[in-house]
Design an enzyme around this catalytic site. Structure first.
Site, PDB file in Angstrom:
ATOM      1  CB  SER A   1      11.849 -41.944 -21.323  1.00  0.00           C
ATOM      2  OG  SER A   1      10.753 -41.129 -20.987  1.00  0.00           O
TER       3      SER A   1
ATOM      4  CG  MET B   1      -5.765  -4.492  12.576  1.00  0.00           C
ATOM      5  SD  MET B   1      -5.009  -3.057  13.329  1.00  0.00           S
ATOM      6  CE  MET B   1      -4.866  -1.997  11.887  1.00  0.00           C
TER       7      MET B   1
ATOM      8  NE  ARG C   1      -5.918  -4.712  -3.929  1.00  0.00           N
ATOM      9  CZ  ARG C   1      -6.405  -5.178  -2.799  1.00  0.00           C
ATOM     10  NH1 ARG C   1      -5.627  -5.473  -1.797  1.00  0.00           N
ATOM     11  NH2 ARG C   1      -7.706  -5.347  -2.658  1.00  0.00           N
TER      12      ARG C   1
ATOM     13  NE  ARG D   1      -6.623   2.447   4.115  1.00  0.00           N
ATOM     14  CZ  ARG D   1      -7.301   2.371   2.974  1.00  0.00           C
ATOM     15  NH1 ARG D   1      -6.830   1.642   1.976  1.00  0.00           N
ATOM     16  NH2 ARG D   1      -8.421   3.031   2.822  1.00  0.00           N
TER      17      ARG D   1
ATOM     18  CB  CYS E   1       7.323 -40.598 -20.784  1.00  0.00           C
ATOM     19  SG  CYS E   1       7.845 -42.236 -20.254  1.00  0.00           S
TER      20      CYS E   1
ATOM     21  N   GLY F   1      -5.686 -12.130   7.270  1.00  0.00           N
ATOM     22  CA  GLY F   1      -5.518 -12.411   8.685  1.00  0.00           C
ATOM     23  C   GLY F   1      -4.872 -11.272   9.427  1.00  0.00           C
TER      24      GLY F   1
ATOM     25  CE  LYS G   1      -4.239  -1.490   2.292  1.00  0.00           C
ATOM     26  NZ  LYS G   1      -3.787  -2.735   2.990  1.00  0.00           N
TER      27      LYS G   1
ATOM     28  CG  HIS H   1      -6.853 -48.531 -15.834  1.00  0.00           C
ATOM     29  ND1 HIS H   1      -8.156 -48.378 -16.243  1.00  0.00           N
ATOM     30  CD2 HIS H   1      -6.142 -48.940 -16.908  1.00  0.00           C
ATOM     31  CE1 HIS H   1      -8.228 -48.702 -17.518  1.00  0.00           C
ATOM     32  NE2 HIS H   1      -7.025 -49.062 -17.948  1.00  0.00           N
TER      33      HIS H   1
ATOM     34  CE1 TYR I   1      11.016 -37.270 -24.104  1.00  0.00           C
ATOM     35  CE2 TYR I   1      13.375 -37.127 -24.553  1.00  0.00           C
ATOM     36  CZ  TYR I   1      12.235 -37.876 -24.377  1.00  0.00           C
ATOM     37  OH  TYR I   1      12.284 -39.236 -24.468  1.00  0.00           O
TER      38      TYR I   1
END
Lengths: 896, 896
Positions: free
Chosen positions: B774, B109, B342, B98, B841, B107, B29, B458, B861
């Site tokens: 792989s 203030m 913001r 604030r 994979c 949570g 802020k 499965h 990959y």
């Protein structure tokens, strides 16, 4: 003789170039002959061409340039020593030519006798010996051995000739042939050689010698020898020596003869010479078995001087080599010559007796005695064996030798039939596979045979734990228990038929094969094991689930219990109903009620264990198997439901339906990787609490009685430090509650099993929460390979046959993979907590090769089933306790 | 102001000490207000007490010694700026207080308005504003907020007072209260505070300010904030800033008001201001919802100058911050003030549209656009979703969100019922669990629901592969398919009833919930993904089993096929008979005959794949599952046998019995660790040969058609280098035979999966025999944890709930254990063969957090199901391609 390099070593006739320590260069035979010369024992003189020449020959395809010269000189010395000459037609020198590698090796060329004899010198030999028949027979023998071994003429060619002429002369054996008959045999042999080998038999002594030496060297490379070396890990580049030794003849007259013997009985170990002697014969006549030799002991009467001399010489040999000798000798015209001596092969029983008696007489030390007994062989003493002395019957089928020993009994095809058999005879339980539910049948059986599974399947593990014999993975058997039929290949058996198992080799026989009893009380073995335990670098504990097991383990000097499987207590008949009620409980209070019923029973078991094992550690593993293992088979419940429905019994229907629903909820596709081990403690902490209470209440009670309980609580199947942290808290809380209730406390320790790959990878973090760990190498092997031990039998054979696996990883630890994970874990653990106590409690804890590896990577103890304790204790005593230092950051996998 | 250390930063009224880059010190802020001051945007002046003061306060329990002095000076500046004084009864300065941490945190203030007002200064404020009612109401608001937040008086105490007095005055809302009524409220609030907080409301402005600041600092430590930080990995020692800002009042008259808005539509992304304005009100009046605000756009008519100014300012803000803004403003007597700005939270749809449009107008780069889209959220666009705009119905049960999306359809309880449904409506297949046999039912279904399994069971794997929604492990459901009943908790459903699945959250609803369709053709998303692929450090391939899958994958820009599971081809209805004949074959020739029938079908599949994937690599995995998976369920065969027996059909009986016998021989206790993968190739090499032939013949054929096939043959379930060496030889032999037959050859490569712990441990040896590997992270996770993916659902919830597992290891890779093994393997492989191609994979290939890890350990990959390609492509583009260098000998497990 050539300058720096020495190719040939002389022995005999007071000349000597080598000794027994040179077996690498001289081979076993050459070294033995050299050593005998050194001891002043009469050996025919000879020379040994070194293994170095063989290595050179194999590499270059020719002899070293200066070799021929040295050979000539050596042969000249030999001729001088004997007073005869190679190739001299009137006074020929004959020699034997033998191979001799440092390690005795089947498949290599062995012996050719009478080398140096030619057509021309037959009469010279006849004159020397005074017998033309002897000379002709010697030449016949040379042709036959040389032809077969050097010229590779098929043996049957010679047999055919002999048979024809024996038939012509109506002679029953070769020794009955006339001189004319022998002449015909010699002509026949010459023709056979020319026909088959496309060459004629060499007629100079030098050529014969040279060809014989070449043949020995070449035989190093023959297929059978190569196979044997590969199998036994013998290097390919050792090479063999060749011994050329002057012939002495046991077949020259009745004052001559030949014999073989042992300085002690190789079957029983009895300390008296055992052997055979055949008058007027050469060595191969004993082997051929056509004439019956006499016991050596009878020589004492027929040739007392010879007997005394032999007795004295072999005594010298045994004392000199400090081991039982296997010797060969020849008597030529009343003069004794030793031809060979070597350490005798012996049965396990003999090995033990001999070793112990040699310690008693101060010949060897107790640690040498321990080192001389092969752990793998002592099962021959400890387990009953089939007695094949009357011959081996036809093998019906084969399986894996899962638990050693033998059993002869009547077939039962279900656990119920085995447990309920009324015939009073021993029972063999045969089934597709066994489950925890079959335990009563297994207890009742003398032996187990299963179609499936491997060496660590349920049947195998339970059988080994009980010391019963067991064959698994007998793929050719098919059990149809519904109709009570067992098919083995084409044969059909029914319940009650007799069957014999040789579980040490995995062979199955029909009917009753004679059985030789075990000798568990063998005093010699007890001495060996006592020495072994005293010398052992590390402890051997036993896996024991009951006070009876513990008592057996203590009797065998176990240094504690390394694994008590509490679930085996759950299977007791009177407890199963409570166990099942606990499993079927729909909520925690219900479950706690059933657990409260079980608590006093569990406590009683533990009290018994602690009493038996007072002052020794007792590692108790918390409940491990998935709960569905405690439920009856599905088809039983289905049948119950069917019955209840047909009887319209609403209550019974509801009970059965509830049962089915719960079974369905609990059933698992892969129970081995299921809801088991510490996962049960996470989801049902009340089970853990009951077990901890039972353990510690038992400990408090027996401590009050004056015993010293040392409880170690072990958490199975841990995968992460977070699990162990959580469970350690639960255990400590339960313990504190017990101590608060009793107003007194007792020491206990908390540990975990490392049996999941993740636990091995994360062992460094897990070890923060425990004071001991034990590798569960069975499950670790299963998970690391992805081999289900209950199923792997189906393909593991193919893997072994194709050489993809060198050994069954459930029998001998896989050093590269599973062992790599163990090393990784140990390194992490020692780095974080150097004092951590590390054990192994898988089946590998009883396997000698595995024990050697475990010690090398730094474990503190192994634990095995009581039946395997002697093997493990012996193997442990033979390991090198070379603990590697854990160096964090070091490359950790070296075996792949 | 203190010398070196600066505690307080001013903003507004042409003074400025900070800017947006200082959010660590100023909080979000404070930094936003500083930045707006810098841009010349009208903000009420104020000061920000830095997070450093908070940190000092939390550590020492007091302010720094020189802080009070600096605060006095700053407040004096603020008073000067506004021309009012704190605590001045006639001209009071009021302020908002604030909190403002660098990261917005629920949570803590939040806000107290009107700080500085006392009983005494009410009249001064009335004079300033010209309204006593306004002044009283402002004091009432201060008492209420300060009482609740600083003094912790329960909110309902204030509500009770308000309700009583509203009732007395018959006022519907607070704004209708009379001045007298407000006076009574104020007295009531004072009493409530004294009663509950045991203190009276502070009557000096300085005391109020001080207490408010203390309260903000303390709230950093409250339970909810701590929990939130732990959950989100926010460090505990950041601290919060406090902003004290001069009040401006939107509730002072009708030319005043307050509003909130977004610079673009946060739901759709449309580029027009969206927001609300409420005249004569303070911010909390909008939130309270008692009066209906008007759309901001209407300001254009009612207050055109204000609207224009606001439009200009928010445009400036968006351009300046280069992102959509969420702003708050107040109009006081016709003058506009911005209070906060913001970055706006937005839906996935809006995020995509906004990012793409900002790229088009040059505001941000395409790589910034890619970075702004959270991969996890784009399923909101790609999969259909239940439409909860009319409210969320009661949740019937919950399961694991196994495959995202939603489905609404009629219940089918068997695959047969699903495939055969005649009603024409979409079908939801509900079962205990699915097996490979259910594939036709799964194809026919719109969504899947299973009682068992986990996120890689499965059903889950197949569903994700097909892009269908799926919920697994719904423990409260029970399927009785025999009688066609589905129980969910207490509710009972029958086949054909409607059910709705929200598989993105795992929730199950009865009946038909409205469905919002997927937007797979979203053009914006396509742009984002195109940019993502262009920027990706590494390739994303797809798992595809059929030409259709491959076509879908190519349409989504897959860089090849990373996994083609050939067994899925075996399950096709017309092939199963041949597959089963192959399995039931009693010998090799019989098996080869059946394989020859399958060969042309397999070849045709591969031809299709190669055509679709021309010029891209296609990794084909050889047959993987155990053969019994292809056999019908046991009970079907039992039924067949029963029927055959009742009909006395000898042929049928024999067939069924043979079937049963073979099934029994093939059945496995733990099929996951069974006779599968390359073990099939070792025992039945003819299966491998058929598959290799089919692959290479297909490649030759399509190459002749002008396509460019790049076949990669992958061997599954390898445990050792010896296995791979043997299989590589078999593959090469089969290939050479094909090439010899065809007179031409084609390039192919051979690789393996690393999916067993042993393969990871021994990867250095295995890699010698392959050109790619792989990681099969599904099976590797199963074996490493010993978690059967089909069963783990039963306990994995408990592990997650108790925090023993941080996330489901089948959804997000376990870095410590499984990841440790992967690192170990990669290090060995790169050391031995630096050029080795390494992929992943498993299912983790589509999970953003896992992809980040894979890239960090150096894979080349990943491959995932076509449906997950967009998520994976986006996640891949957001990773840091920081490949670690493999250093042999380096400590390898760092995550435990």
């Amino acid at each position: 003789m050539a300058g720096e390099r020495k190719y040939i070593y002389r022995f005999g006739n007071h000349a000597l170039d080598g000794d027994a320590s040179m077996s690498a260069e001289l081979g076993g035979k050459g070294a033995g002959l050299a050593e005998m010369t050194l001891l002043g024992i009469p050996v025919p003189p000879g020379i040994t061409i070194s293994t170095g020449v063989c290595r050179f020959y194999l590499e270059h395809g020719a002899f070293p340039t200066d070799f021929e010269e040295e050979l000539g000189a050596s042969l000249a010395w030999l001729e001088d020593s004997v007073g005869r000459k190679f190739g001299d037609p009137r006074n020929p020198l004959l020699a034997s030519v033998r191979s001799g590698a440092a390690i005795s090796m089947p498949g290599m060329m062995d012996t050719i006798l009478n080398v140096g004899l030619t057509r021309e010198s037959i009469h010279g030999l006849a004159a020397q010996s005074g017998s033309l028949r002897f000379a002709l027979d010697s030449y016949r023998r040379l042709l036959q051995m040389f032809g077969a071994v050097v010229l590779e003429v098929p043996k049957k060619e010679f047999d055919n000739v002999l048979e024809t002429i024996r038939a012509d002369e109506a002679a029953l054996r070769d020794s009955e042939l006339s001189e004319a008959g022998l002449q015909s045999v010699i002509e026949g042999f010459h023709q056979a050689i020319e026909r088959c080998a496309q060459t004629s038999f060499p007629q100079t002594a030098v050529q014969q010698l040279s060809m014989a030496v070449h043949a020995v060297f070449k035989s190093w490379r023959n297929e059978r020898a190569q196979y044997y070396r590969r199998l036994n890990g013998i290097p390919d580049d050792l090479g063999t020596a060749v011994t050329v030794q002057a012939m002495v003849f046991g077949n020259v007259d009745q004052r001559s003869g030949t014999g073989v013997g042992f300085t002690r009985n190789p079957s029983t170990g009895e300390n008296s010479i055992l052997g055979e002697y055949l008058a007027n014969a050469q060595g191969e006549d004993i082997v051929a078995g056509t004439r019956t030799p006499m016991p050596i002991s009878e020589l004492a009467e027929s040739m007392p001087e010879i007997y005394e001399e032999l007795f004295a010489i072999t005594g010298t040999l045994e004392r000199h080599f400090r081991d039982v000798q296997d010797f060969e000798f020849t008597v030529e015209k009343g003069k004794l010559f030793l031809l060979q001596t070597r350490a005798a092969k012996r049965s396990a029983l003999a090995a033990v007796r001999i070793a112990v008696e040699m310690v008693e007489t101060g010949l060897i030390s107790s640690s040498e005695a321990v080192a001389r007994i092969s752990p793998a062989t002592i099962n021959e003493i400890l387990a009953p064996q089939l007695d094949f002395s009357q011959g081996v019957p036809e093998v019906l089928a084969r399986g894996l030798p899962a638990s050693p020993g033998a059993a002869v009994g009547r077939i039962a095809l279900t656990a119920v039939a085995a447990a309920g058999a009324l015939h009073g005879d021993p029972v063999i339980l045969v089934s597709q596979e066994t489950t925890a539910d079959d335990i009563h049948g297994i207890v009742a059986a003398a032996g187990l045979l299963t179609a499936c599974g491997g060496v660590t399947s349920h049947a195998a593990v339970v059988a080994r734990g009980m010391g019963k014999c067991c064959i698994t993975a007998a793929k050719d058997i098919f059990v149809d228990s519904d109709i009570g039929v067992l098919r083995i290949g084409e044969a059909v058996f029914h319940e009650g038929d007799w069957l014999s198992l040789d579980a040490s080799s995995g062979r199955i026989f029909a009917g009753k094969v004679p059985l030789r009893a075990a000798d568990g009380e063998n005093a010699g073995l007890r001495s060996i094991l006592r020495w072994a335990i005293d010398q052992s670098p590390l402890a051997v504990r036993a896996n024991a689930d009951t006070p009876e097991d513990a008592s057996a383990a203590r009797a065998r000097d176990a240094r504690g219990i390394g694994l008590c499987r509490t679930e085996h207590m759950f299977f007791a008949l009177e407890r199963l109903p409570h166990v099942r009620a606990m499993i079927l409980a729909r909520n925690t209070p219900e479950r706690k009620r059933s657990l409260n019923e079980l608590l006093p029973m569990q406590q009683q078991d533990f009290e018994g264990l602690f009493r038996e094992m007072s002052s020794l550690p007792v590692t108790i593993r918390l409940l491990d198997p998935p709960l569905h293992e405690f439920l009856p088979p599905r088809k039983d419940v289905d049948a119950e439901l069917l019955l209840a429905r047909s009887e319209n019994d609403a209550g019974a229907i509801q009970r059965a339906e509830l049962f089915l629903e719960r079974m369905q909820a609990l059933s698992e596709t892969n129970p081995m990787m299921g809801h088991r081990g510490c996962r049960l403690s996470i989801t049902y902490p009340e089970i853990l609490e009951m077990q901890v209470r039972a353990i510690l209440q038992a400990a408090l009670k027996v401590a009050a009685e004056g015993f010293v309980p040392l409880p170690e609580i072990m958490v199975p199947f841990v995968a992460s430090a977070e699990e162990m942290q959580c469970l350690r808290r639960l255990i400590d809380e339960a313990a504190n509650e017990v101590f608060a209730n009793h107003g007194e406390s007792i020491d206990y320790s908390i540990g975990t099993m490392i049996e999941l790959p993740r636990a091995a990878v994360c062992a460094g973090a897990i070890v923060e929460h425990v004071s001991f760990v034990s590798f569960g190498t069975n499950d670790l092997t299963q998970m690391t390979f992805g081999f289900s031990r209950d199923d792997a039998g189906k393909y593991i054979d193919a893997y072994l046959n194709q050489g993809i696996l060198k050994s069954d990883p459930f029998a001998t630890i896989d050093r590269g993979g599973v062992g790599g994970l163990m090393e990784l874990a140990i390194r992490q653990m020692r780095a974080r907590k150097p004092e951590i106590k590390i054990g192994v409690c898988g089946e590998h804890g009883g396997d000698p090769a595995s024990i050697e590896f475990f010690v090398s990577i730094g474990v503190d103890y192994v634990s095995c089933s009581p039946a395997r304790l002697p093997v493990a204790q012996l193997a442990m005593a033979q390991t090198q306790p070379l603990r590697r230092i854990a160096v964090p950051g070091q490359e950790h996998v070296s075996q792949c």
